[in-house]
Scaffold this motif. Structure first.
Motif, short mmCIF file in Angstrom:
data_model
loop_
_atom_site.label_atom_id
_atom_site.label_comp_id
_atom_site.label_asym_id
_atom_site.label_seq_id
_atom_site.Cartn_x
_atom_site.Cartn_y
_atom_site.Cartn_z
N TYR A 87 1.08 -2.74 -0.27
CA TYR A 87 2.73 -3.45 -0.30
C TYR A 87 3.55 -2.51 1.23
O TYR A 87 4.19 -2.85 2.20
CB TYR A 87 3.71 -3.72 -1.23
CG TYR A 87 5.12 -4.10 -0.69
CD1 TYR A 87 5.30 -5.41 -0.12
CD2 TYR A 87 6.79 -3.51 -0.48
CE1 TYR A 87 5.97 -5.99 0.64
CE2 TYR A 87 7.76 -3.66 0.20
CZ TYR A 87 7.86 -5.36 0.13
OH TYR A 87 8.69 -5.78 1.23
N ASP A 88 3.88 -1.20 0.62
CA ASP A 88 4.64 0.01 1.49
C ASP A 88 3.93 -0.16 2.84
O ASP A 88 4.32 -0.34 3.88
CB ASP A 88 5.09 0.76 1.00
CG ASP A 88 5.67 0.48 -0.23
OD1 ASP A 88 6.79 -0.04 -0.03
OD2 ASP A 88 5.91 2.16 -0.91
N ASP A 89 2.33 -0.56 2.93
CA ASP A 89 2.06 -0.45 4.19
C ASP A 89 1.72 -1.20 4.98
O ASP A 89 1.30 -1.30 5.81
CB ASP A 89 0.46 0.53 4.27
CG ASP A 89 0.18 1.85 3.21
OD1 ASP A 89 1.36 2.79 3.85
OD2 ASP A 89 -0.68 2.02 2.22
N PHE A 90 2.22 -2.23 4.36
CA PHE A 90 1.42 -3.64 5.53
C PHE A 90 2.68 -4.39 6.29
O PHE A 90 3.59 -3.89 6.11
CB PHE A 90 1.40 -4.49 4.27
CG PHE A 90 0.69 -6.15 4.58
CD1 PHE A 90 -0.59 -6.53 5.45
CD2 PHE A 90 1.73 -7.34 4.82
CE1 PHE A 90 -0.72 -7.85 5.52
CE2 PHE A 90 1.48 -8.54 4.91
CZ PHE A 90 -0.11 -8.50 5.38
N LYS A 91 2.30 -4.59 6.98
CA LYS A 91 3.66 -6.19 7.36
C LYS A 91 2.64 -6.58 8.55
O LYS A 91 1.70 -7.37 9.27
CB LYS A 91 3.69 -4.80 9.52
CG LYS A 91 5.40 -5.20 9.44
CD LYS A 91 5.62 -4.87 10.82
CE LYS A 91 6.76 -5.28 11.90
NZ LYS A 91 6.65 -6.04 12.17
N ALA A 92 3.63 -8.45 8.68
CA ALA A 92 2.78 -9.02 8.72
C ALA A 92 3.06 -9.18 10.72
O ALA A 92 3.85 -8.38 10.85
CB ALA A 92 3.75 -10.65 8.61
#
Length: 535
Positions: free
Chosen positions: A175-180
């Motif tokens: 989650y901390d590495d993800f971006k929409a």
């Protein structure tokens, strides 16, 4: 500028994130509630947590990007309610692509028409939809890949689970590495949904990121501890946006792929659901059921998609001993969700669909002069605001919006002295069968394909169980013959279940029309009164 005293203004208290990116918004919400149960399959008791859906969505989004999906690409989703649905929806959203949900009730001609509107590059399908429509899905030149839910991988397809569930090929995305993918929320399209519009032919309704963010930010019920149950198909705006709204509030939802009244009532008892979000035919079925179930947990019932009769409301208070309110709302695919609704249970008025929703401006105009009307005067309801669609795919706004930017709903209604709205009739002539919109023009067009039929007119006739059912008036070609059952079968073979002629077929000498050739449906309805509707 001064406010128009004849316009009805909803509250301005809407909080949306500054980035106006629905993908960013929804993954943050899923992360917040990651330990909670998000959805429960009422038929199997299997469940997914918010964290499970988030993980699938992030994995799937990355897989789509690696496959070549880019911002603005259209991806069609053809599936009944099932566990992979939401991971796919949110994964597509986060990839920057546009999601187009297709009804599983569509037959070949309807699928082709819908696909011709959105022209998806990729299709996600349930096994059952793929099995029924494999040839049709593979006939589109614009479709590059077909992705299948489930465990079996047909030839020349991809499996969703291989793209969304960690395996030997890839690991779970953090989650901390993800971006929409970045979007411009006010203008970038999020969904293309299908609505019959004013002509009776399906149109592609374009909803923006801001449209759906607004819908999820003005919910009157945001109690994360309230378990809700609904049966709306998730490809429909009521199920799709309503489901995302529940996610944004952290509510647990119970679902099934198909409605069964006994299972529905047993699930209320088993999961102690406090809130029902349904269409009127479901409530009619529950009231008529003799099954003994503990329904004491239900506090609020939200009903939409069609009018709820007074007798049914009265029966609901007897059926649900602790029911505090039956709330009707008013909206459409073009309005993202409800543009009229009740803020509180205590503020209900019998027969009303509530007041203008936050961020919405409503007016009632004279059908002929188009001038705004005051309280207790019937006219066409028009709306504007951040819940209103961008427009129809490939079409302009001239026919559907007025010169002030108000969307012309085609529905006749009025508001009372307390600014509560009431729906009276429809200008668009759409038939509401169990919450489904059935366009008479589409049935008429198919009827005219029958070699024995020279002219036809279709209207909806009242039916207590279904709301309305389609009835056809038919003029036969000279020297030709056809039976009622033959014509019913002709329609059933070519159109989906809600469009079947349950109201019957009546043979007449001529279809009543005005000078310009438009069918006089009021005359047909008068003629229909002598014919009993059938289910």
């Amino acid at each position: 500028m001064l406010k128009n005293p004849l316009y009805l203004y909803g509250s301005k208290d809407i909080l949306v994130p500054v980035h106006l990116n629905f993908g960013e918004f929804i993954i943050d919400k899923l992360w917040t509630y990651r330990e909670k149960v998000a959805v429960i399959n009422g038929a199997t008791d299997e469940f997914l947590t918010f964290g499970d859906i988030l993980q699938q969505a992030m994995n799937f989004s990355i897989s789509l990007a690696r496959m070549g999906v880019r911002k603005g690409d259209v991806i069609a989703l053809c599936s009944e309610n099932r566990e992979e649905f939401w991971g796919a929806v949110i994964g597509v959203i986060c990839s920057g692509a546009v999601l187009s949900t297709v009804s599983t009730a569509y037959v070949e001609g309807e699928i082709k028409h819908a696909m011709s509107i959105s022209k998806p590059k990729y299709v996600i399908s349930s096994p059952s939809f793929y099995k029924s429509h494999e040839v049709t899905l593979k006939s589109f030149n614009h479709v590059k890949k077909i992705i299948i839910f489930g465990d079996e991988k047909p030839n020349n397809t991809l499996l969703y689970k291989d793209m969304a569930v960690a395996n030997g090929v890839f690991k779970n995305v953090n989650y901390d590495d993800f971006k929409a993918v970045d979007v411009i929320g006010q203008k970038d399209t999020l969904f293309i949904l299908y609505s019959s519009g004013t002509t009776g032919l399906p149109k592609g309704v374009m909803l923006s990121h801001l449209n759906v963010l607004t819908a999820c930010s003005v919910s009157p019920s945001n109690d994360p501890n309230a378990v809700t149950i609904g049966i709306s198909p998730w490809y429909h705006v009521m199920g799709l946006v309503g489901g995302l709204l529940s996610f944004s509030c952290g509510r647990t939802s119970v679902y099934t792929a198909k409605f069964n009244v006994e299972l529905f009532m047993k699930n209320i008892e088993k999961y102690r659901t406090q809130q029902l979000t349904v269409v009127p035919p479901v409530l009619v079925a529950v009231c008529k059921s003799t099954l003994k179930s503990d329904l004491s947990s239900v506090r609020v019932i939200y009903s939409g998609a069609a009018p709820l009769h007074k007798e049914t409301v009265e029966a609901l208070y007897e059926k649900f001993p602790n029911l505090q309110g039956v709330l009707q709302g008013y909206g459409a695919s073009e309005t993202t969700l409800a543009i009229c609704r009740f803020d509180k249970v205590v503020s209900t008025k019998p027969g009303s669909v509530g007041r203008a929703a936050p961020g919405v401006v409503l007016k009632v105009v004279d059908i002929e002069t188009r001038k705004p009307l005051g309280p207790n005067q019937q006219g066409e309801i028009c709306a504007k605001g951040e819940l209103l669609m961008k427009g129809y795919m490939g079409g302009g706004k001239k026919d559907d919006f007025d010169e002030e930017g108000f969307y012309r709903t085609g529905d006749v209604g009025y508001y009372d002295d307390d600014k509560y709205f009431y729906i009276c009739d429809r200008l668009k002539e759409l038939i509401k069968y169990k919450g489904y919109q059935v366009p008479p023009a589409e049935l008429e067009a198919v009827l005219l394909q029958h070699e024995a039929i020279s002219d036809a007119g279709v209207v909806g006739i009242p039916n207590k169980a279904a709301g309305e059912v389609p009835m056809a008036f038919v003029v036969l070609q000279p020297g030709k013959t056809a039976t009622e059952e033959e014509i019913k079968f002709f329609i059933a073979k070519r159109l989906s279940n809600p469009k079947r002629l349950r109201g019957g077929v009546k043979f007449i000498n001529a279809i009543p029309k005005n000078a310009s050739g438009k069918i006089l449906r009021k005359e047909l309805r008068k003629m229909a009164k002598s014919v009993s509707s059938k289910l």
